[in-house]
Scaffold this motif. Structure first.
Motif, PDB file in Angstrom:
ATOM      1  N   TRP A 580       0.843  -1.202   0.000  1.00  0.00           N
ATOM      2  CA  TRP A 580       0.000   0.000   0.000  1.00  0.00           C
ATOM      3  C   TRP A 580       0.877   1.252   0.000  1.00  0.00           C
ATOM      4  N   PRO A 581       0.461   2.247  -0.786  1.00  0.00           N
ATOM      5  CA  PRO A 581       1.241   3.489  -0.836  1.00  0.00           C
ATOM      6  C   PRO A 581       1.041   4.337   0.411  1.00  0.00           C
ATOM      7  N   LEU A 582       2.034   5.191   0.677  1.00  0.00           N
ATOM      8  CA  LEU A 582       1.958   6.118   1.807  1.00  0.00           C
ATOM      9  C   LEU A 582       1.586   7.502   1.304  1.00  0.00           C
ATOM     10  N   GLY A 583       0.828   8.212   2.135  1.00  0.00           N
ATOM     11  CA  GLY A 583       0.475   9.586   1.848  1.00  0.00           C
ATOM     12  C   GLY A 583       1.038  10.506   2.910  1.00  0.00           C
ATOM     13  N   PRO A 584       0.770  11.783   2.814  1.00  0.00           N
ATOM     14  CA  PRO A 584       1.337  12.734   3.790  1.00  0.00           C
ATOM     15  C   PRO A 584       0.797  12.550   5.199  1.00  0.00           C
ATOM     16  N   ARG A 585      -0.346  11.858   5.348  1.00  0.00           N
ATOM     17  CA  ARG A 585      -0.950  11.688   6.680  1.00  0.00           C
ATOM     18  C   ARG A 585      -0.805  10.270   7.217  1.00  0.00           C
ATOM     19  N   GLY A 586      -0.127   9.398   6.469  1.00  0.00           N
ATOM     20  CA  GLY A 586      -0.004   8.007   6.866  1.00  0.00           C
ATOM     21  C   GLY A 586      -0.282   7.127   5.675  1.00  0.00           C
ATOM     22  N   LEU A 587      -0.782   5.918   5.915  1.00  0.00           N
ATOM     23  CA  LEU A 587      -1.184   5.054   4.819  1.00  0.00           C
ATOM     24  C   LEU A 587      -2.274   5.759   4.017  1.00  0.00           C
ATOM     25  N   LEU A 588      -2.154   5.741   2.707  1.00  0.00           N
ATOM     26  CA  LEU A 588      -3.079   6.464   1.842  1.00  0.00           C
ATOM     27  C   LEU A 588      -4.518   6.023   2.124  1.00  0.00           C
ATOM     28  N   TYR A 589      -5.380   6.993   2.380  1.00  0.00           N
ATOM     29  CA  TYR A 589      -6.818   6.794   2.646  1.00  0.00           C
ATOM     30  C   TYR A 589      -7.105   6.179   4.024  1.00  0.00           C
ATOM     31  N   ASP A 590      -6.092   6.017   4.865  1.00  0.00           N
ATOM     32  CA  ASP A 590      -6.352   5.467   6.198  1.00  0.00           C
ATOM     33  C   ASP A 590      -7.074   6.490   7.055  1.00  0.00           C
ATOM     34  N   ARG A 591      -8.243   6.102   7.568  1.00  0.00           N
ATOM     35  CA  ARG A 591      -9.067   6.944   8.440  1.00  0.00           C
ATOM     36  C   ARG A 591      -9.312   8.324   7.821  1.00  0.00           C
ATOM     37  N   GLU A 592      -9.689   8.293   6.571  1.00  0.00           N
ATOM     38  CA  GLU A 592     -10.002   9.542   5.867  1.00  0.00           C
ATOM     39  C   GLU A 592     -11.478   9.878   5.962  1.00  0.00           C
ATOM     40  N   TRP A 593     -12.310   8.864   6.262  1.00  0.00           N
ATOM     41  CA  TRP A 593     -13.745   9.064   6.419  1.00  0.00           C
ATOM     42  C   TRP A 593     -14.153   8.726   7.858  1.00  0.00           C
ATOM     43  N   MET A 594     -15.262   9.242   8.302  1.00  0.00           N
ATOM     44  CA  MET A 594     -15.825   8.827   9.589  1.00  0.00           C
ATOM     45  C   MET A 594     -17.331   9.054   9.582  1.00  0.00           C
ATOM     46  N   LEU A 595     -18.008   8.347  10.474  1.00  0.00           N
ATOM     47  CA  LEU A 595     -19.456   8.497  10.633  1.00  0.00           C
ATOM     48  C   LEU A 595     -19.729   9.453  11.784  1.00  0.00           C
ATOM     49  N   VAL A 596     -20.741  10.299  11.610  1.00  0.00           N
ATOM     50  CA  VAL A 596     -21.178  11.199  12.677  1.00  0.00           C
ATOM     51  C   VAL A 596     -22.681  11.063  12.833  1.00  0.00           C
ATOM     52  N   ASN A 597     -23.170  11.368  14.031  1.00  0.00           N
ATOM     53  CA  ASN A 597     -24.615  11.313  14.253  1.00  0.00           C
ATOM     54  C   ASN A 597     -25.272  12.590  13.756  1.00  0.00           C
ATOM     55  N   GLU A 598     -26.565  12.747  14.053  1.00  0.00           N
ATOM     56  CA  GLU A 598     -27.299  13.896  13.532  1.00  0.00           C
ATOM     57  C   GLU A 598     -26.808  15.220  14.091  1.00  0.00           C
ATOM     58  N   ASN A 599     -26.048  15.160  15.202  1.00  0.00           N
ATOM     59  CA  ASN A 599     -25.486  16.380  15.785  1.00  0.00           C
ATOM     60  C   ASN A 599     -24.031  16.614  15.379  1.00  0.00           C
ATOM     61  N   GLY A 600     -23.518  15.789  14.470  1.00  0.00           N
ATOM     62  CA  GLY A 600     -22.154  15.964  14.003  1.00  0.00           C
ATOM     63  C   GLY A 600     -21.098  15.373  14.915  1.00  0.00           C
ATOM     64  N   VAL A 601     -21.506  14.525  15.862  1.00  0.00           N
ATOM     65  CA  VAL A 601     -20.567  13.906  16.805  1.00  0.00           C
ATOM     66  C   VAL A 601     -20.080  12.583  16.231  1.00  0.00           C
ATOM     67  N   CYS A 602     -18.777  12.373  16.281  1.00  0.00           N
ATOM     68  CA  CYS A 602     -18.171  11.170  15.720  1.00  0.00           C
ATOM     69  C   CYS A 602     -18.698   9.913  16.404  1.00  0.00           C
ATOM     70  N   LEU A 603     -19.053   8.913  15.601  1.00  0.00           N
ATOM     71  CA  LEU A 603     -19.484   7.630  16.135  1.00  0.00           C
ATOM     72  C   LEU A 603     -18.276   6.708  16.259  1.00  0.00           C
TER      73      LEU A 603
END
Length: 846
Positions: A580-603
Motif C-alpha cells: 500500500w502506498p503512503l500519503g502525507p498523513r499516513g497510509l493512503l486513505y487510512d481513516r479519511e472518512w468517519m461516521l457522525v450522528n445527527e449532531n455531528g458527533v463522531c461515532l
C-alpha cells in the motif's frame, strides 16, 4: 464452588431484596415505568444519577405540546405573549417553593444557570467585612466534605482579606456549646456577618448531614458559630440532596440554598436557582447590573437605582424562560409517576442499601474482601444516608484495582458509573488517606482532576461511585453485582456469612411472604479488614511486566512486517492489504472518512459496536471506495474529491480527540444506507483535503509536527505479534476459570488492537523501548505508547462485547493499559510503499 454460586444467585433474587427493604417502586410495575417512559435506556445499566438523573419521555412531550400551543414572548415586554411568559415563570417560582414546603413570603427564587452559578452569585454579593482596628472580619467556613463549587467561594473572599476556616465534620458537634444567642440584640448591633457552608448530602459518600445544623449554626450552638461572635448565616448546598430526598425549608430555614434542576428532573440542564431567605435578602449587594435589574440609571452619569425585589436585582438580562416553563411539566410528571419525594427517597435508598449489603459481603476465594466501601454511615436509615455508594475494588492480594480499569470494563457491559474524586477533594483525601503533600506530588506526577491516572505508586487517586434515581430498578443492582463478581472476583466466590446474617439477608433464601416493614439491619463501616489467608501467585509468563528483564538485543536486529491494515472509515472494519502506498498523513486513505450522528458527533465502537461490521474496501485502479455490511447491498463512492463534491459540497466541522477538523459531507445516498444499517440517523463525512491537522505526539524537542488524518493520535499504530501471543497465553490461563469460554485465536486478538502495522518481534513488548525503525526503505520514529480502552473488548467479527483482552492486559501490565506504539514517518518519498514481508530494523533506547 457450586454451592457458593447458588447462594449468590439466591442473594440476587428479588425476594432477598424485599426481605432487606420493603419499599420498592410507586405502586406500579417498575419495569412498565421504564418501558413506557425510559425506553431509550434499554440494555443500559445507568448508575450515575448523582451526576444527572434521567428525564421521562412524557415530560418532554408535555413541554413540547405546551410551547407548540402557546406563544411565549420576552417577559420584559408588556404584550400578551410577554405577560403569559411572566405569569408562567412566576407560577413556576411558586411551584419550586411549594416543593420545598415554603412560600414567597419566606423565600425568593433567583434563577441562575446552575448550582455553581448560584454559589458564585452569593460569593460576589455577600457583604464580606474585613477586620480592622482590632475588629474581627467575616469568616468563610465550610465543611471539608464540600463540593469544589462551595470551596471555590474562597477565590472571591481571599483577595478581600476574609479568613477561611475549613471545618471537619467531626468538629461541628464535638466542639459545640449550648448557649444560644439573642437574635434580636444581635440585629441591633449589626454584627459581622459570617457564612457556614455545608452539604445536605455529600456528593462523594452520600452521607446526609443533619438539617438541624441550620438552626444550630444560626443560634450559635454549634461549632464554629459558638466560638466566634457575629451573625451566622447558613449556606445549605442542596444540589446532591434534593435529587432523591424531601427538603423542608420551613423546618430547616437555611439562609441560602443553591440547587440545579437536572439533578431532580434530568431536564432542563443549565438551569438552577439560589433560594434566598427573605429575612436576609437585603444584605446582598452587587456591582454589575444588566437588563431588567434597574429601576433607573443614567448613561452619562454614574447614577443607578436597582429594582426593589431581590429577584429583579439579581436576574441580569432575560431569564431562560423556556427552560423555566419546562419545570412546570417536570414537577407535574414527577408527582404523577412517583407520588412524592418521600417515596423516591425510600425507593432509591432501598436499592443502595441492598447493593451495600451484597457488595460488602463478597469475598475472593482466599477470603479477602472484594470491595473497600467509603462511607460514614451503616446504610441503616434514609435520613442519614443517600442513594450513593462509593468504593474501590480490590484484588485477592488486597491491592486496589484502578478506577479506570473498572470504568473500562463497566463500559463493555453498558454499565454507566462515575469515577475520580467527583469534585470533592476534601472527602476524597479523607477516605483515601491522601495527604496534602501527596496530593501535590500526584499533580507533579501528571494527575489532574478528571483524568484516568487512577494509581500512583500503587495508591489510588480516586474511586468508583454508583448512584440511584427514581427510575432505577432492582435489575440495575443485579447487573452491577453480577458484573463485579464476573470481572473482579477470584473464583470460587465466597460470601461473608456473619455479615449477611447480621444484616438479616436470608441465605439460603426462605419462602417469601407478604412484605411487612422491617427494622433496618446493622452493618459495619468501611470494609478494610484483611483475613490472614494465603494468596494465589500472580499470573506469570515468558516475560512478566516489571519483574523479568528482557533478553539482550543488538541494535539494528532485523524483523518482519507480517500484516498491513488500513481503516478507510474511522472505527469501521479493517481492510487488509499486502502492499500500500503512503500519503502525507499516513497510509493512503487510512481513516479519511468517519461516521457522525445527527449532531455531528463522531461515532465509535464504544457506543456503536456494530460499526465493526461495516467493511470498507478500496480499489486503487478504479478509484472507488466500496462499503459492505450484513444484509445490505454493496454501495460505492468515488475516491476522487472532485467527483465526490458533485454529490454534495456541504462542508462541516467535527471534533476528533478534541481537535476541530474540517470535513466534507459524502451525500444523502450513503448516509441513508448507513442509517438503515445502524438503525439511527448518521452521515458519512470525509476530511477536507485542504485542511491540515498537526499530530501532537512527538512534535516536541525540535521535531516538526506531522500531518494527521482523522486518526486519534498518530499517523500509524504498530503492534508486535510476539506481544499478542504472550497476551493470548495470559488469557488462556484465566479461561480455566471462565466456564467454557472459547480460547482467543491470535488473529482475532490482532484485529481487536486495530493496528496498521503488525510485526514479528523476538521479545514481548520490546517495541515499547524503540526510538525509531525502518520498514523496507521508509524510516519511522516512535512517538509514544498506545493507551487502550474498552474498545479492545469488542469482537471485530461480531460486535459482541467481552471482558478480554482488557482484563488480562490490565493485570499483566500492573494496571497500565498500553499496547502497541504510535509511529510517524521521518521522511517520505513520492513513491513510498509499504509491503508485507518487508524487513524491519529498529534502534532501542539506551
Amino acid at each position: 464452588m457450586e454451592a457458593q454460586s447458588l447462594e449468590f444467585k439466591r442473594l440476587l433474587r428479588f425476594e432477598s431484596f424485599r426481605e432487606a427493604w420493603c419499599h420498592y417502586g410507586y405502586g406500579t410495575d417498575q419495569q412498565e415505568l421504564i418501558q413506557k417512559e425510559f425506553h431509550r435506556i434499554k440494555g443500559i445499566t445507568y448508575l450515575d444519577h448523582a451526576g444527572t438523573t434521567l428525564f421521562p419521555d412524557s415530560q418532554i412531550k408535555e413541554f413540547y405540546q405546551d410551547i407548540s400551543r402557546n406563544v411565549y414572548g420576552n417577559p420584559h415586554s408588556h404584550n400578551p405573549s410577554s405577560r403569559l411568559t411572566h405569569d408562567t415563570v412566576e407560577h413556576v417560582r411558586y411551584r419550586i417553593l411549594e416543593h420545598f414546603n415554603t412560600s414567597p413570603e419566606e423565600y425568593s427564587v433567583i434563577f441562575t444557570s446552575g448550582c455553581t452559578a448560584a454559589l458564585k452569585l452569593l460569593a460576589d454579593s455577600f457583604p464580606w467585612r474585613t477586620g480592622s482596628d482590632g475588629e474581627p472580619g467575616s469568616l468563610l467556613t465550610y465543611l471539608t466534605d464540600n463540593h469544589t463549587s462551595v470551596v471555590g467561594i474562597r477565590g472571591v473572599t481571599a483577595p478581600l482579606g476574609v479568613i477561611t476556616l475549613p471545618v471537619t465534620p467531626k468538629d461541628v458537634e464535638s466542639r459545640a456549646k449550648n448557649h444560644p444567642q439573642n437574635d434580636a440584640e444581635a440585629k441591633k448591633s449589626e454584627p459581622t456577618p459570617h457564612i457556614f457552608c455545608y452539604p445536605a448530602q455529600s456528593n462523594f459518600s452520600g452521607r446526609k448531614y443533619p438539617l438541624s445544623y441550620v438552626r444550630g449554626i444560626q443560634s450559635r450552638c454549634l461549632y464554629p458559630a459558638c466560638d466566634y461572635e457575629g451573625r451566622w448565616l447558613v449556606l445549605l448546598d442542596a444540589a446532591s440532596f434534593v435529587g432523591c430526598s424531601p427538603l423542608d425549608l420551613r423546618e430547616h430555614p437555611a439562609d441560602f440554598v443553591p440547587i440545579s434542576f437536572y439533578k431532580i428532573f434530568g431536564f432542563p440542564t443549565g438551569l438552577g436557582a439560589l433560594l434566598v431567605r427573605n429575612e436576609v435578602a437585603d444584605m446582598l449587594r452587587k456591582g454589575y447590573f444588566g437588563g431588567g435589574t434597574a429601576a433607573a440609571y443614567l448613561a452619562g452619569e454614574n447614577y443607578f437605582v436597582p429594582r426593589s425585589s431581590v429577584i429583579s436585582r439579581f436576574e441580569d438580562g432575560t431569564v431562560s424562560f423556556f427552560d423555566i416553563i419546562s419545570l412546570h411539566h417536570a414537577f407535574d410528571t414527577l408527582h404523577r409517576l412517583t407520588g412524592s419525594m418521600v417515596k423516591i427517597q425510600n425507593h432509591t435508598f432501598g436499592l443502595a442499601h441492598y447493593t451495600y449489603i451484597v457488595l460488602s459481603s463478597l469475598r475472593h476465594n482466599n477470603g479477602e474482601p472484594v470491595a473497600q466501601i467509603y462511607c460514614d454511615t451503616e446504610f441503616q436509615d434514609p435520613s442519614t444516608q443517600g442513594a450513593i455508594l462509593n468504593f474501590n475494588l480490590l484484588d485477592s492480594h488486597g491491592n486496589i484495582i484502578g478506577y479506570s480499569q473498572v470504568d473500562n470494563l463497566a463500559s463493555l457491559f453498558n454499565i454507566h458509573v462515575r469515577t475520580g474524586c467527583f469534585c470533592n477533594t476534601g472527602a476524597c483525601q479523607m477516605f483515601l488517606g491522601i495527604s496534602n503533600d501527596q496530593a501535590k506530588k500526584n499533580l507533579q506526577a501528571g494527575h489532574v482532576c478528571g483524568d484516568n491516572i487512577d494509581l500512583i505508586d500503587g495508591r489510588p487517586t480516586g474511586s468508583v461511585r454508583i448512584s440511584f434515581g427514581y427510575m432505577s430498578t432492582f435489575e440495575d443492582c443485579q447487573e452491577f453485582l453480577n458484573f463485579v463478581v464476573k470481572c473482579f472476583v477470584d473464583k470460587p466466590l465466597r460470601l461473608d456469612q456473619e455479615r449477611l446474617a447480621r444484616l438479616k439477608v436470608p441465605v439460603p433464601l426462605k419462602d417469601s411472604s407478604p412484605c411487612q416493614p422491617t427494622a433496618m439491619p446493622n452493618a459495619p463501616l468501611v470494609h478494610q479488614e484483611r483475613e490472614q489467608n494465603s494468596s494465589p501467585a500472580p499470573i506469570t509468563g515468558a516475560y512478566t511486566e516489571g519483574t523479568v528483564s528482557k533478553p539482550d538485543q543488538k541494535a539494528g536486529e532485523a524483523y518482519t512486517l507480517t500484516n498491513l491494515f488500513i481503516y478507510p472509515i474511522k472505527s469501521c472494519a479493517a481492510f487488509e492489504v499486502t502492499e500500500w502506498p503512503l500519503g502525507p498523513r499516513g497510509l493512503l486513505y487510512d481513516r479519511e472518512w468517519m461516521l457522525v450522528n445527527e449532531n455531528g458527533v463522531c461515532l465509535s465502537q464504544k457506543r456503536e459496536p456494530r460499526l465493526c461490521l461495516i467493511q470498507p474496501s478500496i480499489c486503487l485502479a478504479t478509484k472507488v471506495l466500496s462499503i459492505h455490511a450484513p444484509g445490505m447491498d454493496t454501495i460505492s463512492i468515488p475516491l476522487e474529491m472532485g467527483e465526490e463534491k458533485t454529490v454534495s459540497t456541504m462542508a462541516c466541522q467535527s471534533k476528533v480527540c478534541g481537535d476541530r477538523v474540517q470535513t466534507v459531507n459524502c451525500g444523502e445516498k450513503i448516509s441513508a444506507w448507513l442509517s438503515e444499517f445502524l438503525g439511527k440517523p448518521c452521515r458519512l463525512i470525509r476530511q477536507n483535503p485542504d485542511f491540515t491537522r498537526d499530530m501532537k505526539m512527538g512534535s516536541g524537542q525540535g521535531n516538526s509536527p506531522s500531518a494527521l488524518s482523522l486518526a486519534n493520535e498518530a499517523q500509524y499504530l504498530m503492534i508486535n505479534k510476539t506481544s499478542v501471543s504472550l497476551l493470548q497465553d495470559q488469557i488462556s490461563k484465566r479461561q480455566d476459570e471462565s466456564n467454557g469460554v472459547k480460547p482467543f485465536d491470535i488473529q482475532e486478538l490482532i484485529h481487536r488492537f486495530r493496528a496498521n502495522l503488525v510485526i514479528s518481534g523476538i521479545t514481548p513488548f520490546e517495541e515499547d523501548d524503540w526510538l525509531d525503525l525502518t520498514v523496507g526503505s521508509t524510516e519511522f520514529k516512535v512517538v509514544g505508547k498506545c493507551g487502550r480502552c474498552q474498545m479492545i473488548g469488542i469482537d471485530q467479527s461480531t460486535g459482541t462485547r467481552t471482558l478480554e483482552p482488557l482484563r488480562s492486559l490490565s493485570e499483566f501490565r500492573n494496571g497500565k493499559l498500553t499496547f502497541g506504539v504510535y509511529l510517524a514517518h521521518k521522511s517520505l518519498k513520492n513513491s513510498s510503499v509499504l509491503s508485507a514481508g518487508s524487513l524491519i530494523r529498529s534502534s532501542m533506547l539506551k
